[in-house]
Write an enzyme that holds these catalytic residues in place. Structure first.
Site, PDB file in Angstrom:
ATOM      1  N   ASP A 140       0.825  -1.213   0.000  1.00 25.74           N
ATOM      2  CA  ASP A 140       0.000   0.000   0.000  1.00 25.74           C
ATOM      3  C   ASP A 140       0.856   1.258   0.000  1.00 25.74           C
ATOM      4  O   ASP A 140       0.765   2.092   0.913  1.00 25.74           O
ATOM      5  CB  ASP A 140      -0.959  -0.026   1.201  1.00 25.74           C
ATOM      6  CG  ASP A 140      -1.853  -1.256   1.172  1.00 25.74           C
ATOM      7  OD1 ASP A 140      -2.158  -1.754   0.076  1.00 25.74           O
ATOM      8  OD2 ASP A 140      -2.243  -1.743   2.258  1.00 25.74           O
ATOM      9  N   ILE A 191     -23.088  -3.705 -10.355  1.00 21.31           N
ATOM     10  CA  ILE A 191     -23.792  -4.602 -11.279  1.00 21.31           C
ATOM     11  C   ILE A 191     -22.773  -5.200 -12.266  1.00 21.31           C
ATOM     12  O   ILE A 191     -21.695  -4.632 -12.495  1.00 21.31           O
ATOM     13  CB  ILE A 191     -24.914  -3.874 -12.051  1.00 21.31           C
ATOM     14  CG1 ILE A 191     -24.341  -2.713 -12.884  1.00 21.31           C
ATOM     15  CG2 ILE A 191     -25.997  -3.386 -11.096  1.00 21.31           C
ATOM     16  CD1 ILE A 191     -25.320  -2.166 -13.919  1.00 21.31           C
ATOM     17  N   HIS A 223      -3.103  -2.016  -4.324  1.00 17.05           N
ATOM     18  CA  HIS A 223      -4.255  -1.123  -4.487  1.00 17.05           C
ATOM     19  C   HIS A 223      -3.805  -0.159  -5.583  1.00 17.05           C
ATOM     20  O   HIS A 223      -3.240   0.910  -5.303  1.00 17.05           O
ATOM     21  CB  HIS A 223      -4.540  -0.338  -3.199  1.00 17.05           C
ATOM     22  CG  HIS A 223      -5.307  -1.092  -2.155  1.00 17.05           C
ATOM     23  ND1 HIS A 223      -6.556  -1.615  -2.382  1.00 17.05           N
ATOM     24  CD2 HIS A 223      -5.004  -1.385  -0.868  1.00 17.05           C
ATOM     25  CE1 HIS A 223      -7.003  -2.208  -1.265  1.00 17.05           C
ATOM     26  NE2 HIS A 223      -6.065  -2.093  -0.337  1.00 17.05           N
ATOM     27  N   ARG A 277      -9.185  -4.779  -5.511  1.00 13.27           N
ATOM     28  CA  ARG A 277     -10.111  -3.762  -6.009  1.00 13.27           C
ATOM     29  C   ARG A 277     -11.484  -3.827  -5.332  1.00 13.27           C
ATOM     30  O   ARG A 277     -12.243  -2.868  -5.377  1.00 13.27           O
ATOM     31  CB  ARG A 277     -10.228  -3.920  -7.534  1.00 13.27           C
ATOM     32  CG  ARG A 277     -11.269  -3.071  -8.221  1.00 13.27           C
ATOM     33  CD  ARG A 277     -10.972  -1.579  -8.087  1.00 13.27           C
ATOM     34  NE  ARG A 277     -11.978  -0.779  -8.755  1.00 13.27           N
ATOM     35  CZ  ARG A 277     -13.209  -0.555  -8.307  1.00 13.27           C
ATOM     36  NH1 ARG A 277     -13.591  -1.103  -7.168  1.00 13.27           N
ATOM     37  NH2 ARG A 277     -14.050   0.191  -8.980  1.00 13.27           N
ATOM     38  N   LYS A 278     -11.809  -4.964  -4.746  1.00  9.83           N
ATOM     39  CA  LYS A 278     -13.115  -5.114  -4.073  1.00  9.83           C
ATOM     40  C   LYS A 278     -14.263  -4.651  -4.962  1.00  9.83           C
ATOM     41  O   LYS A 278     -15.022  -3.727  -4.610  1.00  9.83           O
ATOM     42  CB  LYS A 278     -13.159  -4.368  -2.740  1.00  9.83           C
ATOM     43  CG  LYS A 278     -12.142  -4.860  -1.721  1.00  9.83           C
ATOM     44  CD  LYS A 278     -12.320  -4.168  -0.384  1.00  9.83           C
ATOM     45  CE  LYS A 278     -11.351  -4.653   0.662  1.00  9.83           C
ATOM     46  NZ  LYS A 278      -9.948  -4.212   0.439  1.00  9.83           N
ATOM     47  N   ARG A 301       1.323  -2.788   6.661  1.00 12.89           N
ATOM     48  CA  ARG A 301       2.212  -1.914   7.421  1.00 12.89           C
ATOM     49  C   ARG A 301       3.238  -2.666   8.258  1.00 12.89           C
ATOM     50  O   ARG A 301       4.344  -2.161   8.480  1.00 12.89           O
ATOM     51  CB  ARG A 301       1.368  -0.970   8.292  1.00 12.89           C
ATOM     52  CG  ARG A 301       0.745   0.150   7.463  1.00 12.89           C
ATOM     53  CD  ARG A 301      -0.385   0.845   8.175  1.00 12.89           C
ATOM     54  NE  ARG A 301      -1.614   0.055   8.178  1.00 12.89           N
ATOM     55  CZ  ARG A 301      -2.788   0.494   8.612  1.00 12.89           C
ATOM     56  NH1 ARG A 301      -2.881   1.716   9.110  1.00 12.89           N
ATOM     57  NH2 ARG A 301      -3.867  -0.278   8.561  1.00 12.89           N
ATOM     58  N   TYR A 329      -5.841  -6.318  14.502  1.00 16.14           N
ATOM     59  CA  TYR A 329      -4.743  -7.225  14.152  1.00 16.14           C
ATOM     60  C   TYR A 329      -4.711  -8.494  14.982  1.00 16.14           C
ATOM     61  O   TYR A 329      -5.013  -8.497  16.175  1.00 16.14           O
ATOM     62  CB  TYR A 329      -3.399  -6.509  14.316  1.00 16.14           C
ATOM     63  CG  TYR A 329      -3.158  -5.439  13.284  1.00 16.14           C
ATOM     64  CD1 TYR A 329      -3.080  -5.751  11.928  1.00 16.14           C
ATOM     65  CD2 TYR A 329      -2.991  -4.110  13.663  1.00 16.14           C
ATOM     66  CE1 TYR A 329      -2.844  -4.768  10.978  1.00 16.14           C
ATOM     67  CE2 TYR A 329      -2.758  -3.110  12.728  1.00 16.14           C
ATOM     68  CZ  TYR A 329      -2.685  -3.454  11.384  1.00 16.14           C
ATOM     69  OH  TYR A 329      -2.454  -2.471  10.454  1.00 16.14           O
ATOM     70  N   LYS A 357       0.006  -8.062  -2.948  1.00 15.18           N
ATOM     71  CA  LYS A 357      -1.322  -7.455  -3.063  1.00 15.18           C
ATOM     72  C   LYS A 357      -1.162  -5.968  -3.332  1.00 15.18           C
ATOM     73  O   LYS A 357      -0.338  -5.310  -2.693  1.00 15.18           O
ATOM     74  CB  LYS A 357      -2.117  -7.671  -1.774  1.00 15.18           C
ATOM     75  CG  LYS A 357      -3.559  -7.163  -1.859  1.00 15.18           C
ATOM     76  CD  LYS A 357      -4.374  -7.553  -0.636  1.00 15.18           C
ATOM     77  CE  LYS A 357      -4.254  -6.579   0.518  1.00 15.18           C
ATOM     78  NZ  LYS A 357      -4.661  -5.193   0.197  1.00 15.18           N
TER      79      LYS A 357
HETATM   80  P1  BMP Z   1      -2.318  -3.416   7.070  1.00 14.61           P
HETATM   81  O1  BMP Z   1      -1.630  -4.770   7.299  1.00 14.61           O
HETATM   82  O2  BMP Z   1      -1.346  -2.312   6.833  1.00 14.61           O
HETATM   83  O3  BMP Z   1      -3.362  -3.100   8.097  1.00 14.61           O
HETATM   84  O4  BMP Z   1      -3.071  -3.530   5.639  1.00 14.61           O
HETATM   85  C1  BMP Z   1      -4.099  -4.461   5.405  1.00 14.61           C
HETATM   86  C2  BMP Z   1      -4.464  -4.477   3.937  1.00 14.61           C
HETATM   87  O5  BMP Z   1      -5.481  -5.460   3.736  1.00 14.61           O
HETATM   88  C3  BMP Z   1      -5.007  -3.176   3.381  1.00 14.61           C
HETATM   89  O6  BMP Z   1      -4.562  -3.059   2.032  1.00 14.61           O
HETATM   90  C4  BMP Z   1      -6.510  -3.358   3.409  1.00 14.61           C
HETATM   91  O7  BMP Z   1      -7.140  -2.658   2.339  1.00 14.61           O
HETATM   92  C5  BMP Z   1      -6.668  -4.850   3.219  1.00 14.61           C
HETATM   93  N1  BMP Z   1      -7.834  -5.480   3.900  1.00 14.61           N
HETATM   94  C6  BMP Z   1      -7.982  -5.458   5.279  1.00 14.61           C
HETATM   95  O8  BMP Z   1      -7.171  -4.892   5.996  1.00 14.61           O
HETATM   96  N2  BMP Z   1      -9.063  -6.099   5.857  1.00 14.61           N
HETATM   97  C7  BMP Z   1     -10.006  -6.762   5.131  1.00 14.61           C
HETATM   98  O9  BMP Z   1     -10.915  -7.348   5.688  1.00 14.61           O
HETATM   99  C8  BMP Z   1      -9.860  -6.789   3.726  1.00 14.61           C
HETATM  100  C9  BMP Z   1      -8.776  -6.146   3.125  1.00 14.61           C
HETATM  101  O10 BMP Z   1      -8.632  -6.179   1.809  1.00 14.61           O
END
Ligand code: BMP
Length: 267
Positions: A39, A98, A63, A93-94, A238, A219, A61
């Protein structure tokens, strides 16, 4: 059942999507069930991170819509490093619209996701046509079409999210109807509950030494999600790219997630 099966064994089970088989073999060969979430905001940072952590990951992964200068250089660079270091690329991209609109978002615009992302994800709140629409777009745009696959967002890591109970169950029902294209889920625990289920579960919200980010993110540790919740791949953002030594940090996550997996299957 998949809780105690090795990645290698699962690669050749029937009804496993082609991309899932490929990924399971890659995981076993590289001994890594780590996906790094890149990210970052520039092409330079993205490609540098990919180079630095490439040997420790099975998947990167992205974005793409947060990269300021995303363009052909980003795409070519990513493809080259992914081929050299042997990892897949997952664009987070989630999709959630439609069928007709997600086909355009997948194949057109400045990102042209179908050209470079092996794996994409979608919400099924618009209904199951989102799956067939994305599958059809991949089929029409890429040859061979087997190299594209979908993850359904069945659960999220953020506090208070609404993806629980019957919503999550319905994600599994729709996945079982499309095993050729749907490789698995984004979820916080394995959703392989019926005999014959062999979906790959990828879990974000993983960081060692943190419980949240003050913006809803929650987390868990690699041991909790891989060892106890039975998921297959940890997704770390992160926790890795925020470190001074990203290569060493990725290795630390790889080793912890791999040991948790070995412990779970009794290796
Ligand atoms: P981080 O480890 O820095 O918190 O990042 C998590 C990544 O996973 C981000 O890119 C976020 O968009 C994605 N993500 C998430 O954290 N939780 C979800 O349930 C789904 C995700 O795509």
């Amino acid at each position: 059942a998949t809780i105690t099966q090795s990645y290698q064994e699962r690669a050749s089970l029937p009804k496993t999507s082609p991309v899932a088989s490929y990924l399971l073999r890659l995981i076993a060969a590289k001994q890594t069930n780590l996906c790094v979430s890149a990210d970052v905001s520039t092409t330079r940072e993205l490609l540098q991170l990919a180079e630095e952590v490439g040997d420790s990951i099975c998947m990167l992964k992205t974005h793409a819509d947060i990269i300021n200068d995303f363009g052909p250089r980003t795409i070519e660079g990513l493809k080259e490093i992914a081929a050299k270091k042997h990892f897949l690329v997952f664009e987070d991209r989630k999709f959630g619209d439609i069928g007709s609109t997600v086909q355009k978002q997948f194949t057109a615009g400045p990102l042209q996701i179908v050209r470079w992302a092996n794996i994409i994800n979608a919400h099924i709140f618009p209904g199951p046509a989102i799956i067939t629409a994305l599958s059809q777009a991949a089929h029409d745009a890429v040859k061979p079409p087997l190299l594209r696959s979908l993850l359904i967002l069945a659960e999220m890591s953020s506090a208070g999210n609404l993806m629980t109970g019957s919503y999550t169950e319905q994600c599994v029902v729709e996945a079982r109807k499309n095993p050729e294209f749907v490789m698995g889920f984004i979820a916080q625990r394995t959703l392989n509950e019926q005999p014959g289920d062999n979906f790959i579960t990828m879990t974000p919200g993983v960081q060692i030494g943190a419980t949240g980010d003050g913006l809803g993110q929650q987390y868990n540790t690699p041991e909790k999600v891989i060892g106890e919740a039975g998921t297959d791949i940890i997704i770390v953002g992160r926790g890795v790219y925020g470190a001074q030594d990203k290569r060493a940090k990725a290795e630390e996550y790889r080793v912890r997630a791999w040991k948790a997996y070995e412990g779970r299957i009794g290796a």
